[in-house]
Scaffold this motif. Structure first.
Motif, PDB file in Angstrom:
ATOM      1  N   ASN A   1       3.591  -0.640  -2.724  1.00 49.97           N
ATOM      2  CA  ASN A   1       3.149  -0.987  -4.072  1.00 49.97           C
ATOM      3  C   ASN A   1       2.273   0.094  -4.701  1.00 49.97           C
ATOM      4  OD1 ASN A   1       3.916  -4.023  -4.810  1.00 49.97           O
ATOM      5  ND2 ASN A   1       3.542  -3.909  -2.598  1.00 49.97           N
ATOM      6  N   GLY A   2       2.440   1.317  -4.223  1.00 49.29           N
ATOM      7  CA  GLY A   2       1.799   2.462  -4.867  1.00 49.29           C
ATOM      8  C   GLY A   2       0.377   2.736  -4.450  1.00 49.29           C
ATOM      9  N   GLY A   3      -0.096   2.077  -3.379  1.00 50.47           N
ATOM     10  CA  GLY A   3      -1.448   2.320  -2.902  1.00 50.47           C
ATOM     11  C   GLY A   3      -1.473   3.307  -1.756  1.00 50.47           C
ATOM     12  N   GLU A   4      -2.661   3.517  -1.208  1.00 53.74           N
ATOM     13  CA  GLU A   4      -2.866   4.513  -0.164  1.00 53.74           C
ATOM     14  C   GLU A   4      -3.840   3.956   0.876  1.00 53.74           C
ATOM     15  OE1 GLU A   4      -4.757   9.031   0.268  1.00 53.74           O
ATOM     16  OE2 GLU A   4      -4.813   7.958  -1.648  1.00 53.74           O
ATOM     17  N   ILE A   5      -3.518   4.165   2.150  1.00 52.80           N
ATOM     18  CA  ILE A   5      -4.416   3.814   3.240  1.00 52.80           C
ATOM     19  C   ILE A   5      -5.252   5.048   3.567  1.00 52.80           C
ATOM     20  CG2 ILE A   5      -4.635   2.957   5.595  1.00 52.80           C
ATOM     21  CD1 ILE A   5      -3.427   0.940   3.639  1.00 52.80           C
ATOM     22  N   VAL A   6      -6.562   4.948   3.379  1.00 52.66           N
ATOM     23  CA  VAL A   6      -7.430   6.115   3.583  1.00 52.66           C
ATOM     24  C   VAL A   6      -8.200   6.032   4.900  1.00 52.66           C
ATOM     25  CG1 VAL A   6      -7.650   6.499   1.104  1.00 52.66           C
ATOM     26  CG2 VAL A   6      -9.351   5.080   2.288  1.00 52.66           C
ATOM     27  N   GLY A   7      -8.011   4.983   5.656  1.00 47.68           N
ATOM     28  CA  GLY A   7      -8.664   4.880   6.945  1.00 47.68           C
ATOM     29  C   GLY A   7      -8.347   3.567   7.626  1.00 47.68           C
ATOM     30  N   GLU A   8      -8.450   3.568   8.952  1.00 46.79           N
ATOM     31  CA  GLU A   8      -8.226   2.366   9.744  1.00 46.79           C
ATOM     32  C   GLU A   8      -9.028   2.485  11.028  1.00 46.79           C
ATOM     33  OE1 GLU A   8      -4.535  -0.344  11.509  1.00 46.79           O
ATOM     34  OE2 GLU A   8      -4.198   1.761  11.002  1.00 46.79           O
ATOM     35  N   GLU A   9      -9.731   1.415  11.398  1.00 48.60           N
ATOM     36  CA  GLU A   9     -10.562   1.463  12.602  1.00 48.60           C
ATOM     37  C   GLU A   9     -10.652   0.062  13.213  1.00 48.60           C
ATOM     38  OE1 GLU A   9     -12.828   3.516  15.474  1.00 48.60           O
ATOM     39  OE2 GLU A   9     -11.534   4.218  13.843  1.00 48.60           O
ATOM     40  N   TYR A  10     -10.743   0.028  14.555  1.00 51.02           N
ATOM     41  CA  TYR A  10     -10.864  -1.229  15.285  1.00 51.02           C
ATOM     42  C   TYR A  10     -12.110  -1.203  16.167  1.00 51.02           C
ATOM     43  CZ  TYR A  10      -6.009  -1.992  13.926  1.00 51.02           C
ATOM     44  OH  TYR A  10      -4.861  -2.153  13.200  1.00 51.02           O
TER      45      TYR A  10
ATOM     46  N   PHE B   1       2.651  -3.046   2.862  1.00 58.09           N
ATOM     47  CA  PHE B   1       2.581  -3.637   1.526  1.00 58.09           C
ATOM     48  C   PHE B   1       1.860  -2.711   0.548  1.00 58.09           C
ATOM     49  CE2 PHE B   1       0.566  -6.137  -1.790  1.00 58.09           C
ATOM     50  CZ  PHE B   1       1.588  -6.977  -2.203  1.00 58.09           C
ATOM     51  N   VAL B   2       0.729  -2.186   0.951  1.00 56.03           N
ATOM     52  CA  VAL B   2      -0.046  -1.316   0.059  1.00 56.03           C
ATOM     53  C   VAL B   2       0.762  -0.070  -0.316  1.00 56.03           C
ATOM     54  CG1 VAL B   2      -2.067   0.204  -0.044  1.00 56.03           C
ATOM     55  CG2 VAL B   2      -2.306  -2.135   0.816  1.00 56.03           C
ATOM     56  N   GLU B   3       1.384   0.549   0.654  1.00 57.69           N
ATOM     57  CA  GLU B   3       2.138   1.775   0.375  1.00 57.69           C
ATOM     58  C   GLU B   3       3.376   1.496  -0.472  1.00 57.69           C
ATOM     59  OE1 GLU B   3       2.706   3.166   4.336  1.00 57.69           O
ATOM     60  OE2 GLU B   3       0.687   4.059   4.472  1.00 57.69           O
TER      61      GLU B   3
END
Length: 410
Positions: free
Chosen positions: A224-233, A220-222
């Motif tokens: 709509n023009g956004g960017e994922i700058v990190g992901e952690e669990y 969804f973010v990508e």
């Protein structure tokens, strides 16, 4: 017609031709007003006396409908267990006042849904095979739901009430919570457009619901023009969250999307605020409800937003009536209601509407009656469309230790 009955502080006997519930391992900090709902023992599946009447149960009627209630009293999600217990009692009372479900008075039995999925399955098996539960209703983690559905597939109706990741197959699991698309699309778009949140960092516990929610959010973010700058669990029960805050501080996102559940939210959000990040980085959660917000502490909730199908702060006629009945029945010291406990209340109302439409408790008939079903609860009317329960969802912002509802979606 007989005078309309209502649940009030002066007529607590109206709460109500149900059989209230016992719990396993309920911690003392979670009990709330124990003068009104008081566990009698610690054996899974044992029913205990009406909390407002000292008399021992009358003999069980053949017209009793025994509902096995699975809510957590240990583990990360135990923080909302007492609220679920109280809301279930209220829902059973209201249904019994209207004649029960298909003419059968509700008896609530309970087992602890916290801990390992295997342990929960064993407790649920006792409810079904030893105590005669006719239906299971659960508010617990999706990892537990998967284990329960494998064990009881084709054997017994099972209503899974809370928000979840979607994609449930099989007609014997009746899931009525929000899926990611319904829960997050409106609020996430609002945050991207209104608050200009373009750079997103995703954190969550390491099990099925957070991972599925993150897959949806990343797309969804990508898109709509956004960017994922990190992901952690992080694993459930891993109390040290300082490394997560370190990673976020280095990535410097606009918003942190949290899929931490229950008490897992508390140390992270406290550390986040203590580091001074709350003033410049937004936080957005799909699982922080009122009990969790209280535990985080009002000094740690700046710029904290949450998307959910229910907030106790809703100023709708349905919710105001619900909260009045709740407080009249249990008093002002009863556990606060939030999206998970309201889902427990909603699950029993859903079961009543579904059985009335099907005219039976046979699994195939219940499954056939689900599509297009509408039912009412504290948040309004929900309708099942294409197998998904579609009710209103809301975006709220923390205002100290309470929520302020900003927007309704759907």
């Amino acid at each position: 017609m007989a005078e309309e009955r209502r649940i009030s502080a002066d007529r607590r006997d109206d709460v109500a031709h149900h059989r209230t519930i016992d719990t396993v391992g309920q911690p003392s900090w979670a009990r709330g007003d124990t003068s009104r709902v008081r566990p009698r023992n610690h054996q899974a599946g044992r029913a205990f006396r009406n909390p407002f009447e000292p008399d021992i149960f009358r003999r069980r009627s053949e017209k009793t409908l025994r509902i096995g209630l699975l809510v957590p009293f240990q583990g990360a999600d135990a923080i909302w267990g007492p609220s679920c217990q109280y809301s279930a009692v209220l829902a059973a009372a209201e249904l019994n006042e209207r004649g029960g479900i298909l003419g059968r008075q509700i008896e609530l039995l309970a087992a602890d849904a916290g801990g390992s999925p295997e342990a929960v399955v064993e407790r649920a098996r006792q409810l079904v095979e030893k105590d005669g539960a006719n239906v299971l209703v659960g508010v617990h983690l999706s990892s537990v739901r998967l284990a329960l559905s494998r064990e009881f597939s084709g054997r017994i109706p099972y209503v899974f009430a809370p928000l979840y990741e979607g994609g449930i197959e099989g007609s014997d699991v009746f899931a009525i919570g929000e899926v990611p698309e319904r829960q997050f699309s409106g609020p996430a778009r609002w945050m991207m457009e209104t608050l200009k949140a373009k750079r997103w960092f995703l954190i969550g516990n390491d099990y099925v619901w957070p991972r599925a929610s993150h897959r949806w959010m990343k797309r969804f973010v990508e898109e709509n023009g956004g960017e994922i700058v990190g992901e952690e669990y992080v694993g459930i029960g891993q109390e040290e969250t300082g490394h997560l805050v370190d990673m976020i501080e280095q990535a410097n996102p606009d918003v942190v999307f949290q899929s931490l559940v229950g008490s897992e939210c508390i140390p992270f959000n406290r550390t986040f605020a203590e580091r001074g990040l709350a003033g410049r980085i937004l936080r957005f959660s799909g699982a922080i409800e009122e009990n969790t917000l209280l535990a985080i502490g009002e000094e740690n909730t700046e710029n904290l937003y949450c998307a959910a199908g229910y907030f106790s702060a809703l100023q709708t006629p349905e919710n105001l009536r619900f909260l009045k009945r709740y407080r009249d029945a249990f008093g002002i010291t009863a556990p606060v209601q939030g999206v998970l406990s309201e889902a427990c209340y909603e699950a029993l109302q859903f079961l009543g509407a579904l059985a009335a439409r099907a005219g039976t408790f046979w699994l195939a008939d219940l499954a056939g009656a689900m599509e297009g079903l509408s039912f009412s609860s504290a948040r309004g009317v929900t309708t099942v469309r294409n197998g998904v329960a579609c009710g209103p969802t809301f975006l709220a912002r923390a205002d100290g230790a309470q929520f302020e509802v900003l927007q309704r979606f759907g």
